[in-house]
Motif scaffolding. Structure first.
Motif, PDB file in Angstrom:
ATOM      1  N   ALA A   1       0.840  -1.203   0.000  1.00  0.00           N
ATOM      2  CA  ALA A   1       0.000   0.000   0.000  1.00  0.00           C
ATOM      3  C   ALA A   1       0.873   1.250   0.000  1.00  0.00           C
TER       4      ALA A   1
ATOM      5  N   SER B   1       0.205   3.189  -3.642  1.00  0.00           N
ATOM      6  CA  SER B   1      -1.002   4.014  -3.636  1.00  0.00           C
ATOM      7  C   SER B   1      -0.722   5.485  -3.389  1.00  0.00           C
TER       8      SER B   1
ATOM      9  N   THR C   1      -4.951   6.243   0.827  1.00  0.00           N
ATOM     10  CA  THR C   1      -5.211   5.000   1.558  1.00  0.00           C
ATOM     11  C   THR C   1      -6.404   5.182   2.486  1.00  0.00           C
TER      12      THR C   1
ATOM     13  N   THR D   1      -1.554   8.635   1.222  1.00  0.00           N
ATOM     14  CA  THR D   1      -0.855   7.474   1.774  1.00  0.00           C
ATOM     15  C   THR D   1       0.302   7.875   2.683  1.00  0.00           C
TER      16      THR D   1
END
Length: 272
Positions: free
Chosen positions: A230, A234, A237, A251
């Motif tokens: 992640a 990304s 998030t 993120t």
């Protein structure tokens, strides 16, 4: 809940200002969802920006895959489900009676946790949806195959194996083939449900690099249990817990300065 602005490391070209439509490309509004008597999602409010990667994280059973599957109405196929609230793409509700579900799923492609190539050739996997739609022009199909496989960073590996069974590919190649099959249909949005969970680190790295490339053309929503993934992949998030959206931010902020203690506890491994 809207994400803050991300910090770009791109060179000095003048950035294009994001419009309301860009930042609210997908709008999830007061969305709740039930499987029969069990409520899986509670009053989710979430705006997903265009041509960015948005990651859904959280422990197993927190509702992140359920929400993902609602974005293209895959959960309609489950008996006894019901929802409240709304999901809109570019301002149009996906539940509008005028929205045809098959057309919606063409616009919103999906890549599943386990690669699921059809027991057909590499070529026929990529063009499957086009053939179903009635396309038979070989020149068109050939162009789509090359374009989609290049888009999935797979062309150089399989260009001499297009007639071979897709089931003879490696796990990482099969997953990228499934991504090629999804983008061959020219969607606007790509949903990815744990796309790397069954892959080795090298194959995972290739898929993550691919995600970075694909966001130039697609809005991507990914569900992952992998915190590092992640963080790497990304732009935004969203952290879910027990069917509720706990926090949604860029993120970098989620991983370095979360505003909620539950988020911090999950990211640092104190629970989950």
């Amino acid at each position: 809940m809207q994400p803050g602005k991300t910090i770009s490391s791109a060179p000095a070209a003048e950035p294009k200002a994001q419009t309301e439509t860009d930042t609210k490309y997908i709008q999830i509004k007061n969305f709740s969802f039930h499987y029969g008597a069990k409520q899986a999602l509670f009053d989710i409010d979430l705006d997903i920006p265009e041509k960015q990667v948005t990651a859904f994280i959280g422990p197993s059973g927190c509702g992140k895959s359920t929400l993902l599957r609602n974005l293209n109405r895959m959960n309609d196929l489950v008996d006894g489900v019901r929802h409240a609230g709304d999901i809109a793409v570019k301002g149009v509700s996906i539940y509008d009676p005028d929205v045809e579900v098959i057309s919606l799923r063409k616009r919103i492609g999906m890549v599943f946790q386990k690669s699921n190539p059809f027991p057909k050739s590499v070529y026929e996997n990529v063009v499957y949806a086009l053939r179903i739609a009635g396309q038979s022009d070989k020149r068109v199909l050939d162009e789509v195959v090359e374009s989609a496989l290049r888009g999935a960073a797979l062309w150089d590996e399989v260009k001499d194996r297009l007639a071979d069974s897709a089931l003879g590919l490696s796990g990482g190649q099969m997953q990228r083939l499934c991504i090629a099959r999804a983008i061959a249909n020219s969607p606007e949005i790509l949903l990815m449900d744990e796309p790397c969970s069954a892959l080795d680190p090298i194959a995972t790295s290739k898929v993550e690099d691919l995600i970075h490339t694909l966001k130039r053309d697609f809005t991507i929503v990914i569900v992952t249990h992998n915190m590092q993934q992640a963080g790497r992949c990304s732009d935004q998030t969203a952290f879910f817990y027990l069917g509720k959206l706990i926090e949604y931010s860029p993120t970098e902020r989620i991983f370095t300065n979360p505003s909620q203690k539950q988020t911090e506890d999950y990211i640092t491994g104190r629970f989950g």
